[in-house]
Design a protein around this motif. Structure first.
Motif, PDB file in Angstrom:
ATOM      1  N   ARG A   1     -95.296  85.849  66.721  1.00  0.00           N
ATOM      2  CA  ARG A   1     -96.860  85.876  65.975  1.00  0.00           C
ATOM      3  C   ARG A   1     -97.746  86.385  65.989  1.00  0.00           C
ATOM      4  N   THR A   2     -98.427  87.132  64.811  1.00  0.00           N
ATOM      5  CA  THR A   2     -99.854  87.588  65.151  1.00  0.00           C
ATOM      6  C   THR A   2    -100.980  86.874  64.848  1.00  0.00           C
ATOM      7  N   PRO A   3    -101.642  87.486  65.955  1.00  0.00           N
ATOM      8  CA  PRO A   3    -103.359  86.288  65.003  1.00  0.00           C
ATOM      9  C   PRO A   3    -103.579  86.121  63.676  1.00  0.00           C
ATOM     10  N   VAL A   4    -104.028  85.750  63.340  1.00  0.00           N
ATOM     11  CA  VAL A   4    -105.012  85.732  61.772  1.00  0.00           C
ATOM     12  C   VAL A   4    -106.487  86.147  62.040  1.00  0.00           C
TER      13      VAL A   4
ATOM     14  N   TRP B   1    -110.946  86.109  56.978  1.00  0.00           N
ATOM     15  CA  TRP B   1    -111.920  85.516  57.224  1.00  0.00           C
ATOM     16  C   TRP B   1    -113.570  85.737  57.022  1.00  0.00           C
ATOM     17  N   GLY B   2    -113.288  87.257  56.366  1.00  0.00           N
ATOM     18  CA  GLY B   2    -114.265  88.124  56.882  1.00  0.00           C
ATOM     19  C   GLY B   2    -114.890  88.625  58.219  1.00  0.00           C
ATOM     20  N   ARG B   3    -113.637  89.318  59.370  1.00  0.00           N
ATOM     21  CA  ARG B   3    -114.230  89.517  60.210  1.00  0.00           C
ATOM     22  C   ARG B   3    -114.711  90.695  59.875  1.00  0.00           C
TER      23      ARG B   3
ATOM     24  N   ALA C   1    -110.867  79.503  65.389  1.00  0.00           N
ATOM     25  CA  ALA C   1    -109.745  78.872  65.834  1.00  0.00           C
ATOM     26  C   ALA C   1    -108.737  79.273  64.273  1.00  0.00           C
ATOM     27  N   THR C   2    -108.299  80.389  63.926  1.00  0.00           N
ATOM     28  CA  THR C   2    -107.632  80.562  62.392  1.00  0.00           C
ATOM     29  C   THR C   2    -106.514  80.887  63.098  1.00  0.00           C
ATOM     30  N   GLY C   3    -105.828  81.284  64.428  1.00  0.00           N
ATOM     31  CA  GLY C   3    -104.246  81.349  64.971  1.00  0.00           C
ATOM     32  C   GLY C   3    -104.053  81.738  64.520  1.00  0.00           C
TER      33      GLY C   3
ATOM     34  N   TYR D   1    -117.725  82.204  68.974  1.00  0.00           N
ATOM     35  CA  TYR D   1    -116.744  81.865  69.802  1.00  0.00           C
ATOM     36  C   TYR D   1    -115.140  82.115  69.493  1.00  0.00           C
ATOM     37  N   ALA D   2    -114.267  82.325  70.613  1.00  0.00           N
ATOM     38  CA  ALA D   2    -113.010  82.338  69.455  1.00  0.00           C
ATOM     39  C   ALA D   2    -111.425  81.640  70.846  1.00  0.00           C
ATOM     40  N   ILE D   3    -111.391  80.211  69.997  1.00  0.00           N
ATOM     41  CA  ILE D   3    -110.101  80.203  70.808  1.00  0.00           C
ATOM     42  C   ILE D   3    -108.833  80.032  69.980  1.00  0.00           C
ATOM     43  N   GLY D   4    -107.799  79.809  70.781  1.00  0.00           N
ATOM     44  CA  GLY D   4    -106.039  79.431  70.192  1.00  0.00           C
ATOM     45  C   GLY D   4    -105.053  80.488  70.557  1.00  0.00           C
ATOM     46  N   ASP D   5    -104.191  80.436  70.116  1.00  0.00           N
ATOM     47  CA  ASP D   5    -103.605  82.049  69.482  1.00  0.00           C
ATOM     48  C   ASP D   5    -104.270  83.263  68.820  1.00  0.00           C
ATOM     49  N   VAL D   6    -105.438  83.356  68.049  1.00  0.00           N
ATOM     50  CA  VAL D   6    -106.352  84.291  67.763  1.00  0.00           C
ATOM     51  C   VAL D   6    -106.754  85.100  68.990  1.00  0.00           C
TER      52      VAL D   6
END
Ligand code: FAD
Ligand code: NAD
Length: 465
Positions: free
Chosen positions: A273-276, A280-282, A146-148, A308-313
């Motif tokens: 805005r761009t996803p982060v 974080w080691g993707r 959820a890194t936004g 899982y992934a959520i939010g702006d990312v």
């Protein structure tokens, strides 16, 4: 190196991450959340909340200025209004500080273990966090990313000095005398209008031929009218070519290829805005992407089991309430509940003057989706409450299926209309028909009566127009 294990690890304590962690802990899941900056993320610290504090201040101040200038139909007299901008900023900081501390306390109360530091994946089940006191390893059965998101930087306008993003604009030490805004989207318009009301000379440069190109022209017209009344210069179909030699002016090019120089004390770049997705080691994982975003399914599962992934990312719309709803859903899925993304609509509000709300499909979107539709529109000029608020610009528009009158979408523009977003969202989410809206008693005198009237209009029998 310290190690902890848990059932759920959440990376990022923005609206998506912190809601996910609280809900998971409520459901008895052993949860850890990692945040490298402040709890509450973009929204609470440098986004939704501080921007609305500044917008509200600007509104009040502009009213006082209008009253002092005798531009006030109610007959209120005010002498020489002024603004103590440092106090405005301190008030805004007080609000974000209280809310951020509130999130920390809510996490604690729910039993979530919070770790402060930057998270970095070692593999799909292990994350290393750089904390102030050294490295901490967290092993988790499930991990939520959820890194936004972060502001987009234009190559010819790198952030720094007088070139600022929304983050710096929301923490200026002084009001700029002049402000050039690049991009007339959500942020550019919300902040551009606010700074114009606070007394800055604002010029907005937009590459497209309309402000807020996301919305249709009818919805944005009252905002365009207000921008003109506030003396904001809007240059449409115009792109930034470069920065002038001294760095204090933009060279912009209009649709005819004509170049002009646009000087300003501050240059606010709000081109999206761009996803982060880095930092974080993707690279240690094998996550499928969808363009710039992490690909997710209808349960916010990524291509890797347990991640899982959520939010702006994860994609558009990049809105706090979407992130929160995803966070809530993922917590329940991890707890073993049967959930999937089944929302009919995500309301969107633009806090311009006047405000714009959109829920579900616009008339054009409904037609493109193959629906035959009925549309009802009711103007606030015919609404008693709007008249008493001295804010008659705007309307409510309801879009429904022609055959069974199912409400497909609602759009509105008008002062204070953001508060009607809840009733609009409920109407679409609950699958109401025009008759349900028209048949619901709406209190008088309120702007919400415009909603019932718009439904009646679509049915062919509006009462007040
Ligand atoms: P974020 O809120 O971005 O949170 C992500 C968090 O992850 C951050 O705190 C970050 O520090 C942390 N993080 C990132 N990487 C790591 C790492 N490696 N280790 C540890 N922590 C990490 N939306 C609305 O709905 N309404 C509005 O009115 C509104 N106004 C806005 C105004 C502005 C000026 C801006 C910029 C945005 C606005 N938004 C608004 C958008 C809203 O802020 C975002 O949609 C929302 O914050 C997204 O939440 P998120 O949880 O996905 O990410
Ligand atoms: P945006 O996508 O809303 O608008 C960007 C604008 O910049 C567009 O109109 C685009 O045409 C224009 N543009 C792009 N490149 C350009 C260039 N080179 N020159 C001139 N114009 C250019 O982006 P934003 O305003 O930065 O906001 C980012 C996101 O933050 C929004 O999409 C939204 O998800 C979220 N947000 C929401 C709210 C809210 O809900 N009220 C408020 C602020 C931000």
């Amino acid at each position: 190196m310290k190690e902890i294990t848990c059932k759920l690890l959440v990376i990022g304590a923005g609206p998506g991450g912190y809601v996910c962690a609280i809900r998971a802990a409520q459901l008895g899941i052993d949860t850890v959340i990692v945040e490298m900056a402040k709890a509450g993320g973009t929204c609470l610290n440098v986004g939704c909340i501080p921007s609305k504090a500044i917008i509200h201040t600007a509104d009040d101040y502009a009213h006082a200025v209008a009253m002092a200038a005798g531009r006030n139909p109610m007959g209120i007299r005010v002498d020489s209004p002024g603004i103590d901008f440092m106090r405005t900023m301190a008030w805004k900081d007080g609000i974000t500080g209280r809310l951020s501390m509130g999130v920390v306390n809510l996490l604690k109360k729910a039993g979530v273990k919070a770790v402060v530091g930057r998270a970095h994946f070692r593999d799909g089940k292990t994350v290393e966090v750089e904390t102030e006191t050294g490295s901490q390893v967290v092993r988790a059965e499930n991990i939520v990313v959820a890194t936004g998101s972060a502001p987009v930087e234009l190559p010819m306008l790198p952030f720094g000095g007088n070139i600022i993003s929304s983050t710096e604009a929301l923490s200026l030490a002084q009001l700029p005398k002049s402000l050039a805004v690049v991009g007339a989207g959500y942020i550019g318009l919300e902040l551009g209008i606010a700074f114009a009301k606070l007394g800055a000379k604002v010029t907005i440069v937009e590459a497209q031929e309309r402000i807020l190109p996301l919305y249709d022209a009818a919805l944005t017209q009252p905002v365009a009218k207000r921008l003109a009344a506030l003396g904001v210069e809007v240059r449409l179909g115009t792109r930034v070519k470069n920065l002038s030699g001294g760095g204090d002016a933009l060279i912009v090019e209009d649709a005819n290829g004509e170049e002009t120089k646009l000087g300003a004390e501050k240059i606010l770049v709000t081109v999206g805005r761009t996803p982060v997705t880095e930092g974080w080691g993707r690279e240690e994982l094998e996550l499928d992407m969808e363009g710039r975003f992490i690909r997710i399914d209808d349960q916010c599962r990524t291509s890797m089991r347990g991640i899982y992934a959520i939010g702006d990312v994860t994609g558009e719309p990049m809105l706090a309430h979407r992130a929160m709803a995803q966070g809530d859903m993922v917590a329940e899925i991890v707890a073993g509940r049967r959930r999937s993304w089944d929302k009919r609509a995500i309301p969107a509000v633009c806090f311009t003057d006047p405000e714009i709300v959109s829920v579900g499909l616009s008339p054009d979107e409904a037609r493109t989706a193959g629906h035959e539709i009925k549309v009802g529109q009711f103007p606030f000029a015919a609404n008693g409450r709007a008249m008493t608020l001295a804010s008659e610009d705007g309307f409510v528009r309801v879009v429904a299926r022609a055959d069974n009158h199912l409400v497909l979408g609602i759009q509105a523009v008008g002062a204070g209309i953001s508060e009607l977003s809840a009733t609009f969202a409920l109407a679409v989410e609950m699958g109401t028909r025009l008759e349900d809206v028209a048949g619901t008693i709406h209190a008088h005198p309120t702007q919400s009566e415009g909603f019932a009237e718009a439904a009646m209009k679509a049915l062919g029998h509006a009462l007040h127009i």
